[in-house]
Design an enzyme around this catalytic site. Structure first.
Site, mmCIF file in Angstrom:
data_model
loop_
_atom_site.group_PDB
_atom_site.id
_atom_site.type_symbol
_atom_site.label_atom_id
_atom_site.label_comp_id
_atom_site.label_asym_id
_atom_site.label_seq_id
_atom_site.Cartn_x
_atom_site.Cartn_y
_atom_site.Cartn_z
ATOM 1 N N LYS A 62 69.369 41.295 5.383
ATOM 2 C CA LYS A 62 68.740 41.343 4.063
ATOM 3 C C LYS A 62 68.855 39.973 3.419
ATOM 4 O O LYS A 62 69.895 39.325 3.500
ATOM 5 C CB LYS A 62 69.447 42.382 3.174
ATOM 6 C CG LYS A 62 68.877 43.768 3.281
ATOM 7 C CD LYS A 62 69.435 44.661 2.194
ATOM 8 C CE LYS A 62 68.831 46.058 2.300
ATOM 9 N NZ LYS A 62 69.426 46.984 1.333
ATOM 10 N N GLU A 102 70.850 63.877 -0.817
ATOM 11 C CA GLU A 102 70.981 64.567 -2.103
ATOM 12 C C GLU A 102 71.300 66.058 -1.940
ATOM 13 O O GLU A 102 72.082 66.623 -2.712
ATOM 14 C CB GLU A 102 69.692 64.396 -2.917
ATOM 15 C CG GLU A 102 69.416 62.964 -3.352
ATOM 16 C CD GLU A 102 68.661 62.144 -2.313
ATOM 17 O OE1 GLU A 102 68.368 60.981 -2.609
ATOM 18 O OE2 GLU A 102 68.386 62.673 -1.215
ATOM 19 N N ARG A 139 65.255 66.480 -5.030
ATOM 20 C CA ARG A 139 65.444 66.688 -3.599
ATOM 21 C C ARG A 139 66.579 67.679 -3.321
ATOM 22 O O ARG A 139 66.701 68.164 -2.202
ATOM 23 C CB ARG A 139 65.740 65.359 -2.910
ATOM 24 C CG ARG A 139 64.727 64.284 -3.242
ATOM 25 C CD ARG A 139 64.989 62.993 -2.514
ATOM 26 N NE ARG A 139 64.379 63.029 -1.191
ATOM 27 C CZ ARG A 139 64.300 61.972 -0.381
ATOM 28 N NH1 ARG A 139 64.795 60.821 -0.756
ATOM 29 N NH2 ARG A 139 63.731 62.070 0.790
#
Length: 620
Positions: free
Chosen positions: A284, A370, A398
């Protein structure tokens, strides 16, 4: 703002992937380098998601070079990393408008471009959608290819594993690229590994493998020996046979920043039959040292000067609601040994960094899961712990079945600290917290609180934490008002609102942080204002008191009008057979585009001017 393209000679010629595919392979490194510089230059001037895109430059170039997009389908998971994709697919000159009102959408968006196959903002959807597209492509019979790019973070979600399991079972042609930017595999990536990956993805090896499986299929001992030999060969060069067990042909990990190596390997894998998984190692923030060293800090950035080593310090401001929650969590943990705090991979966003450092044994980051987070909290509550689930409004969607099935039906004492409720701004329709009051209000046993400022927020968190039944406190993205915080042990009476302004004719019943706007509107109109505090249970006595002394009742909330807090008031009034006029002000029945919170509140009439205008229109 237009960028001078003289510094980007190759990129200036790429107005679509078809132009990219006209380049010679030996030009791809330069194209990647220009794309990285362009992204850095543009986002530093406009703000936006940053580190993820820098990490996928070479992958984006390689995929569009090898695949015939948009005929071939390319799906990005989440989409933080799709800025380079937008630049290469005809949106280069609009990139400076990204995340701004009427500008480019922050994520891949079907309405924006034929190259955006799946509109996306939440993680872990790519493999499921790609499998559906692969099945459709097979039925279509035009040799259309399907690719899904998913990060190692998104791969932690149960939905990704459900899709992998199904894909391996039905054996459709598709490629899943696992973009792994964890440091743990970097040492496996080198010239030897890249060379072997090319061999393992080439025709000779896959032909031998598939041929030997057919020949040896009916000779169990030799078949077993052959498969063990194959696993031994592959075990030397891959970190795991996990994906093979799910039915995927696994290649990698290879260097995700070697564009020519990626092109070779992806080209080989493009025509392989069945589900393929290419594991690439990336960094990243690649190419910008500050982002490489702190990719979390540089995940999404304000405008900044690339020549300086630090992002600009924001002007001193009041604490955010996320910080208020984080401070409350730390103070409560000091006096409650049984507190357990849960987050589905949103430690920084939910204000839990200090808590995770000070109370690691009470802190549970369950990754992007979740549903698991909610049922895990149910188990903790049954085990007599005191769980607090910190979750964004749009992410709680979710875990809805688990909220009903595992928490509410069993009436378990779990507190939901719901961040990013209401309009969140630049992240757009996938992240607006428009629906939580509506989808929670219909669930029995739930107590739902809407704080109007940070003092109320802390009072409600403590109140909910001390309850023996499920409770939710929903609060917005952004800063508080500067209200003085109460003692950590102070609570409020459940189901009781409070009168803030006493006027005549009009009574505004406010739910949440729109209170300041409601009060400004009330002062202009000579109206009364009630801070309702609770959406469930409603303060029926206070509602009737307002109806008896006013001609018009106005409800105000930063939630969908459909099924929201105003609807709860309507239902009560109708059920009592009371005759009165009611106006509901809130979010309309549509998905709300991106822009700043202030811009959207103004456009939707949720600021003081808008509330006054809507009331006057209703009266007249």
């Amino acid at each position: 703002m237009t960028t001078n393209l003289d510094h980007y000679p190759l990129l200036a010629s790429i107005n679509s992937p078809a132009d990219l595919r006209k380049l010679e392979k030996n030009q791809l490194e330069q194209a990647s380098e220009e794309l990285r510089r362009y992204l850095l230059n543009s986002v530093s001037k406009s703000s936006g998601h940053f580190a993820s895109g820098l990490g996928t430059i070479e992958l984006t170039v390689a995929l569009h070079y090898v695949y015939n997009t948009p005929f071939d389908h390319l799906i990005w998971d989440v989409g933080h990393q799709a800025y380079p994709h937008k630049i290469l697919t005809g949106r280069r000159d609009q990139l400076h408008t990204i995340r701004q009102k009427e500008g480019l959408h922050p994520f891949p968006w079907r309405e924006e471009s034929e190259y955006d196959v799946l509109s996306v903002g939440h993680s872990s959807t790519s493999i499921s959608a790609a499998l559906g597209l692969a099945v459709a492509a097979e039925k279509e019979g035009k040799n259309r290819k399907t690719v899904a790019v998913i990060g190692d973070g998104a791969m932690t979600a149960g939905m990704a594993f459900e899709a992998l399991n199904h894909a391996g079972d039905i054996h459709k042609d598709m490629l899943v690229v696992l973009n792994d930017n964890e440091m743990s595999i970097s040492e496996n990536v080198g010239a030897l590994n890249n060379h072997l990956a090319k061999l393992l993805s080439g025709n000779l090896y896959t032909g031998l493998r598939e041929g030997s499986k057919r020949i040896l299929k009916n000779i169990p001992p030799i078949k077993e020996l052959a498969s063990r030999a194959e696993e031994h060969l592959k075990g030397m060069v891959v970190p795991s046979t996990f994906f093979e067990e799910l039915g995927f042909n696994y290649i990698g990990p290879i260097d995700g920043h070697d564009v020519n190596g990626l092109v070779d390997t992806i080209h080989n894998m493009r025509n392989l039959k069945g589900p393929q998984l290419l594991h690439i190692a990336t960094k990243k923030g690649k190419g910008y040292q500050a982002a490489e060293q702190d990719p979390i800090k540089y995940h999404a950035v304000p405008k900044f000067n690339p020549a300086e080593t630090n992002l600009p310090k924001s002007k001193p401001s009041l604490p955010t609601y996320s910080q208020i929650f984080g401070d409350w969590l730390c103070k409560t943990a000091e006096i409650d040994n049984k507190l357990a705090a849960i987050t589905p991979a949103m430690r920084e966003g939910s204000g839990m960094v200090e808590f995770s450092q000070r109370f690691p044994e009470k802190y549970h980051d369950v990754a992007i899961a979740e549903q698991h987070a909610v049922t895990f909290a149910a188990g903790l509550a049954i085990g007599e712990q005191h769980p607090v689930v910190a979750i964004y409004s749009s992410f709680l969607q979710r875990g809805y079945d688990q909220l009903i099935h595992d928490i509410a039906i069993q009436n378990l004492p779990v507190l939901f600290a719901i961040d990013r409720a209401g309009i969140v701004g630049a992240d757009g329709p996938t992240h607006q917290g428009s629906f939580d009051l509506s989808f929670m209000r219909c669930i029995p046993n739930m107590t739902i609180m809407t704080p109007s400022d940070e003092r109320e927020c802390q009072l409600m968190l403590t109140t909910g934490h001390q309850m023996s039944t499920p409770a939710a406190v929903r609060y917005p993205r952004g800063n508080g008002t500067g209200a003085e915080l109460p003692s950590i042990s102070d609570t409020i009476a459940i189901g009781k609102g409070r009168i803030m302004e006493q006027g005549s004719n009009i009574a505004i019943l406010n739910f949440g942080t729109t209170l300041a706007h409601a009060q400004q509107a009330a002062q202009a109109l000579g109206a009364s204002v009630v801070d309702m505090r609770f959406v469930k249970p409603l303060d029926h006595q206070l509602i009737e008191q307002m109806i008896n002394s006013h001609e018009l009742i106005v409800t105000v909330e930063d939630n969908a009008i459909a099924g929201g807090a105003g609807s709860a008031v309507n239902e009560y009034v109708l059920n009592q057979g009371i005759q009165t006029k009611i106006l509901n002000i809130g979010l309309p029945d549509c998905f709300i585009k991106h822009g700043t919170q202030d811009e959207i509140h103004h456009e939707l009439g949720l600021d003081s001017a808008g509330i006054i205008e809507k009331i006057n229109q209703f009266i007249n």
